[in-house]
Design a protein around this motif. Sequence first.
Motif, short mmCIF file in Angstrom:
data_model
loop_
_atom_site.label_atom_id
_atom_site.label_comp_id
_atom_site.label_asym_id
_atom_site.label_seq_id
_atom_site.Cartn_x
_atom_site.Cartn_y
_atom_site.Cartn_z
N THR A 1 3.48 -0.49 -5.75
CA THR A 1 3.03 0.29 -4.60
C THR A 1 2.30 1.43 -5.35
O THR A 1 3.01 1.87 -6.20
N GLN B 1 0.27 -2.54 -2.10
CA GLN B 1 1.30 -3.18 -2.94
C GLN B 1 0.93 -4.76 -4.32
O GLN B 1 0.29 -5.49 -3.23
N ALA C 1 5.51 -5.83 4.62
CA ALA C 1 6.18 -4.38 3.85
C ALA C 1 6.78 -3.37 4.66
O ALA C 1 6.87 -2.34 3.77
N LEU D 1 8.03 2.32 2.38
CA LEU D 1 6.31 2.28 2.47
C LEU D 1 6.02 3.48 3.19
O LEU D 1 4.86 4.63 2.80
#
Length: 139
Positions: free
Chosen positions: A2, A47, A75, A80
């Motif tokens: 990421t 990602q 995600a 994230l």
Amino acid sequence: MTLITETRDIATCRALRRTVFIEEQGVSEADEVDDKDDDAIHLLATQNGKPVGSARLLVMGDTGKVGRVCVLAEARGTGLGANLMQAAVARFRSVPGVTKVKLGAQTHALGFYERLGFTAIGPEFDDAGIPHREMVLTL
């Protein structure tokens, strides 16, 4: 892997926002698209090279405003969103004179932002048909 980077690829950020806000949440295009993108700092999360999230940062005097924070469904739950917000706060810390960060949080996400150090202020309000509260973090 990421990666969160600053980008001028506004089209990609808008495509992510379209998926999350317009298609998933039913926000109208008129409410989602405005004239502030050109003046904003955009963060893009990828990602394995695929765009999966973004945030829009505006500097307004001594205040950094985070908006249009979105993460694709695939995600979510990976950390994230928190990483994106931490990158936003770090970016504002690098702007001379900015002493606080504000955002309008969807009420279902209040706990998420509180865990990142934000405090809800003021009454609940409607934004594009979704209940929100203003939140602030002092730098």
